[in-house]
Design an enzyme around this catalytic site. Structure first.
Site, PDB file in Angstrom:
ATOM      1  N   LYS A 181      -5.205  17.741  31.284  1.00 20.77           N
ATOM      2  CA  LYS A 181      -6.083  17.749  32.441  1.00 20.77           C
ATOM      3  C   LYS A 181      -5.854  16.480  33.256  1.00 20.77           C
ATOM      4  CE  LYS A 181      -8.025  21.588  31.124  1.00 20.77           C
ATOM      5  NZ  LYS A 181      -8.928  21.744  29.986  1.00 20.77           N
ATOM      6  N   TRP A 201     -16.484  25.310  27.344  1.00 22.28           N
ATOM      7  CA  TRP A 201     -15.665  24.689  26.296  1.00 22.28           C
ATOM      8  C   TRP A 201     -16.465  24.276  25.076  1.00 22.28           C
ATOM      9  CZ3 TRP A 201     -11.106  26.173  25.820  1.00 22.28           C
ATOM     10  CH2 TRP A 201     -10.307  26.436  26.932  1.00 22.28           C
ATOM     11  N   ASP A 232     -15.536  15.697  22.830  1.00 24.63           N
ATOM     12  CA  ASP A 232     -14.360  16.282  23.459  1.00 24.63           C
ATOM     13  C   ASP A 232     -14.325  15.740  24.889  1.00 24.63           C
ATOM     14  OD1 ASP A 232     -12.483  17.829  24.755  1.00 24.63           O
ATOM     15  OD2 ASP A 232     -13.370  19.761  24.222  1.00 24.63           O
TER      16      ASP A 232
HETATM   17  C1  LIG Z   1      -9.217  22.798  28.752  1.00 24.23           C
HETATM   18  C2  LIG Z   1     -10.202  22.326  27.736  1.00 24.23           C
HETATM   19  C3  LIG Z   1     -10.086  22.648  26.363  1.00 24.23           C
HETATM   20  C4  LIG Z   1      -8.990  23.540  25.822  1.00 24.23           C
HETATM   21  O1  LIG Z   1      -7.910  22.778  25.466  1.00 24.23           O
HETATM   22  P1  LIG Z   1      -6.558  23.363  24.808  1.00 24.23           P
HETATM   23  O2  LIG Z   1      -5.685  22.157  24.766  1.00 24.23           O
HETATM   24  O3  LIG Z   1      -6.059  24.442  25.704  1.00 24.23           O
HETATM   25  O4  LIG Z   1      -6.908  23.848  23.454  1.00 24.23           O
HETATM   26  C5  LIG Z   1     -11.027  22.114  25.508  1.00 24.23           C
HETATM   27  N1  LIG Z   1     -12.018  21.306  25.934  1.00 24.23           N
HETATM   28  C6  LIG Z   1     -12.158  20.983  27.238  1.00 24.23           C
HETATM   29  C7  LIG Z   1     -13.278  20.081  27.661  1.00 24.23           C
HETATM   30  C8  LIG Z   1     -11.258  21.477  28.174  1.00 24.23           C
HETATM   31  O5  LIG Z   1     -11.391  21.136  29.460  1.00 24.23           O
END
Ligand SMILES: *Cc1c(COP(=O)(O)O)cnc(C)c1O
Length: 366
Positions: free
Chosen positions: A199, A105, A175
């Site tokens: 998540k 990611w 993030d």
């Molecule tokens: C799943 C994930 C993403 C992607 O997110 P989207 O909402 O599908 O754009 C980005 N960063 C992390 C850490 C993730 O686990």
């Protein structure tokens, strides 16, 4: 056996608490205090404004967030933040922003930021296949970088930072999509945190952004309204039709965290117990189950492991499915097995998985 909802170890969208799902079922028929279905309530209603206000308050309480932070509920997922952030902070800069490339990611965020301005990858785990995270003595942060960006929990590889990185005089941006509200995160040490809901804290459709107000004072003025944090702040996340349903579910999850669990510290204790017991099952298996991540960097959210061969992994996944488990297949980028044990996944479910894993190992003659 068909999948059992309480045994959903999916990497994302992740499982939600049973009590929340029961309230969602009711709200789809009619939200009790409104009398209308959640799918047909106006985003301009007083009721929805109160939902936004309560959710913001709950986040402030859960995280101890200071008053100089804004709380936004945006669309576009974490992926939109990969771009929205450098549009504000990197466009027109001459000094490079610093990014860590610690897995799948964080690797997705880098090319998006490069479209906006100069960027330096401070450390990359690509050469070692993303089996570990950098130690402090491998990281030298510049004092004049526009910002530092990293991912707190690499969802695919199962790697998690157990400390805050970077300098206090450079904006720190993270993030936290896959570990937000799973443990205390020292939010006040970050200039901006983003996390989509799907998540750990809700369904897909809404992304939480927490940002310190001075961060965006110098941002370019010519940004599309929808992608401009300032416009979203002015509109209280209600610039255009927001994802009413997703935001409401996140509100229910925030109430569950506050009232049923008893806050983030309590949630973190539960999550730690779940992860420790599952990792113990790997470590006590005489190499039958092989944890992927370096010990110090193991994720408390995504337990990623391998068996001796891809064939044995397929056999494991088939047997797990037949026993009612789901979501255990590793990410398509790396294969293997991944047990995601987000907030809503119970200790009882982890115990069932451990029991299944011990049985499977015995039945395989190991
Ligand atoms: C799943 C994930 C993403 C992607 O997110 P989207 O909402 O599908 O754009 C980005 N960063 C992390 C850490 C993730 O686990």
């Amino acid at each position: 056996m068909s999948p059992r909802n309480e045994l959903n170890f999916s990497g994302g969208p992740g499982a939600l608490p049973e009590t929340v799902l029961a309230q969602v079922r009711e709200a789809i028929a009619a939200v009790p205090e409104v009398g209308l279905s959640i799918l047909g309530i106006s985003h301009r209603s007083d009721w929805f404004c109160a939902v936004i206000a309560e959710l913001e308050r709950n986040f402030r309480t859960l995280l101890g967030l200071p008053d100089n932070y804004h709380v936004l509920f945006l669309q576009g997922g974490a992926t939109q933040q990969f771009s929205m952030l450098p549009m504000h902070l990197l466009r027109g800069q001459s000094r490079p922003a610093e990014y860590l490339h610690t897995g799948y990611w964080s690797g997705k965020a880098i090319p998006e930021a490069e479209l906006e301005g100069p960027l330096k990858v401070l450390w990359s785990g690509a050469a070692n296949g993303f089996h570990r995270l950098p130690a402090d003595d491998e990281l030298i942060f510049a004092a004049d970088a526009p910002y530092l960006h990293y991912v707190s929990n690499e969802t695919v590889e199962g790697l998690q930072f157990h400390r805050v990185l970077g300098r206090d005089d450079v904006p720190r941006i993270c993030d936290m999509s896959s570990d937000f509200l799973s443990r205390p995160c020292a939010a006040e040490r970050f200039s901006l945190i983003y996390a989509h809901a799907q998540k750990n804290i809700g369904p897909a459709g809404v992304t939480i952004v927490l940002l310190r107000d001075e961060l965006i004072e110098q941002a370019p003025s010519q940004l599309p309204s929808f992608l401009d944090y300032r416009k979203q702040i002015q509109a209280h996340s209600n610039l255009n039709t927001p994802p009413v349903f997703a935001i409401y579910v996140v509100l229910l999850v925030s109430r569950w965290l506050l009232n049923d669990i008893g806050g983030i510290e309590r949630m973190a204790e539960i999550n730690r117990r779940k992860a420790e017991s599952l990792y113990a099952t790997l470590d006590d298996s005489d190499g039958f189950y092989r944890g992927r991540a370096a010990l110090a960097d193991r994720s408390l959210m995504n337990v990623v492991f391998n068996l001796a061969s891809p064939e044995r992994e397929q056999h494991f996944l088939g047997a797990a499915q037949a026993a009612g488990f789901s979501g255990l297949g590793g990410h398509r980028a790396i294969g293997g097995i991944r047990a995601s044990i987000y907030n809503a996944l119970t200790e009882a479910a982890v115990d069932e998985l451990r029991g299944f894993m011990d049985d499977f190992r015995r039945r395989s003659g190991a």
